[in-house]
Design a protein around this motif. Structure first.
Motif, short mmCIF file in Angstrom:
data_model
loop_
_atom_site.label_atom_id
_atom_site.label_comp_id
_atom_site.label_asym_id
_atom_site.label_seq_id
_atom_site.Cartn_x
_atom_site.Cartn_y
_atom_site.Cartn_z
N MET A 1 0.86 -1.17 0.00
CA MET A 1 0.00 0.00 0.00
C MET A 1 0.91 1.24 0.00
N TRP B 1 -7.71 2.73 8.30
CA TRP B 1 -7.55 2.29 6.91
C TRP B 1 -6.74 0.98 6.84
N ARG B 2 -5.70 0.90 7.65
CA ARG B 2 -4.90 -0.34 7.67
C ARG B 2 -5.76 -1.52 8.15
N LEU C 1 1.40 -3.04 4.69
CA LEU C 1 0.73 -1.82 5.13
C LEU C 1 1.72 -0.79 5.66
N GLU D 1 0.92 6.89 7.67
CA GLU D 1 1.08 8.20 7.04
C GLU D 1 2.49 8.65 7.35
N THR E 1 -3.70 6.95 5.08
CA THR E 1 -3.22 5.62 5.50
C THR E 1 -3.02 5.54 7.02
#
Ligand SMILES: Cc1cc2nc3c(=O)[nH]c(=O)nc-3n(C[C@H](O)[C@H](O)[C@H](O)COP(=O)(O)O)c2cc1C
Length: 319
Positions: A12, A23-24, A35, A38, A19
């Motif tokens: 990702m 979201w993960r 993953l 940010e 992120t």
């Protein structure tokens, strides 16, 4: 040192404001793929800024998380690397590709592509400060007159990077135009460390085509995953000859969207979570009938219960 490629060769892309931990969690619920956090600014970490600490803190997440750092001061990178090691990072990525003015004006992000000695020192100091693998993400170059991804990649390898990610656009391009996979291929041919290619991947087939063309070790996906968290896992599966799921049904979209909203409210509180949810909800429903009207109504809400009801009505209306 552990090898992140043993989990997956599909990554990702880090995206500021997107992120985060919710979201993960959503991506992990869809299946396999690596993953990332940010970006966290090393000087903000040093000032103990709560938002940066929250970004860097990936403790207790039940999957490996790469934590990305951005900045310009090698000493602060070393301090931040120690902290994020303690805060549960699986590995550390250094952002040398961000085009945003606020970052570049501080000689950080893609500005480091114009200052190789400083970039090298940052990598070396970070590597010295942690036992975790340290990677670097950068671009094709600063602009068309300064395309130096190959030279930059060699510098990263020499300075101790465990792997690198190349986004096939210059800083001047921002996110416009097409990503150049020829330069990604050239980079792959010029270093021994693993190379991840990044730019414009929006389907499992395109990922395979670009991987085969460039010979890279891994693929990174950004914008095409917005509202489509299933993509990461589908690309992983396709590259490994495993079954790829069909287009999500309306009820799968609804379920994922509600799960995401719930996680955002839990993580940021009701007001913060609702505000952040707006962009995600918009991406999930963008191709659905009457999405515009639904978004207009949704964007006025701050109340979690009302949001759930509106989502419920929207999807029931389509059945
Ligand atoms: C909204 C947004 C935020 C981003 N934030 C970051 C970031 O914090 N760190 C980084 O290295 N790249 C960042 N990027 C760049 C992506 O990681 C990726 O390199 C870029 O989107 C190209 O990949 P794509 O064509 O698959 O989207 C960001 C991109 C977008 C669109």
């Amino acid at each position: 040192m552990h090898d992140i490629f043993s989990h997956s060769n599909v990554f990702m892309a880090p995206m500021a404001g997107i992120t985060d931990r919710p979201w993960r969690t959503i991506l992990a619920s869809c299946g396999q793929g690596n993953l990332i956090s940010e970006m966290a600014a090393v000087n903000a970490i040093q000032r103990q800024n709560p938002k940066s600490y929250q970004i860097a803190n990936v403790k207790d997440e039940p999957y490996p998380v790469v934590v990305q750092l951005v900045g310009n001061d090698p000493r602060l990178f070393a301090d931040a690397a120690k902290l994020v090691t303690d805060l549960g990072a699986y590995s550390i990525d250094i952002n040398m590709g961000c085009p945003v003015k606020k970052i570049v004006n501080n000689e950080a992000g893609s500005a480091l592509m114009k200052d190789l000695p400083r970039a090298a020192e940052i990598i070396e100091e970070t590597v010295k400060a942690t036992s975790l693998p340290v990677s670097v993400k950068f671009r094709k170059g600063w602009d068309n007159e300064h395309i130096n991804a190959v030279e930059f990649a060699k510098m990263c390898e020499y300075s101790g990077a465990a792997y690198i990610t190349v986004h096939g656009r210059t800083r001047a391009q921002g996110y416009s135009g097409e990503a150049d996979w020829n330069i990604i291929r050239e980079v792959k041919q010029s270093v021994k460390i693993p190379v991840i290619g990044n730019g414009d991947i929006d389907s499992p087939q395109k990922a395979k085509e670009r991987l085969d063309f460039s010979g890279v070790d891994g693929i990174m996906i950004g914008r095409a995953m917005l509202g489509n968290p299933w993509l990461l896992h589908n690309v992983h599966n396709y590259l490994h000859g495993l079954p790829v799921s069909a287009k999500p049904t309306l009820s799968q979209i609804k379920e994922k969207l509600l799960q995401h909203l719930h996680l955002l409210v839990e993580y940021y509180g009701e007001r913060g979570g609702m505000a952040i949810s707006r962009k995600h909800i918009g991406w999930y429903v963008k191709s659905l009938y009457e999405a515009k009207r639904f978004r207009e109504q949704y964007n006025k809400l701050y109340d979690f219960a009302m949001a759930q009801k509106l989502i419920d009505d929207f999807f029931t209306g389509m059945e």
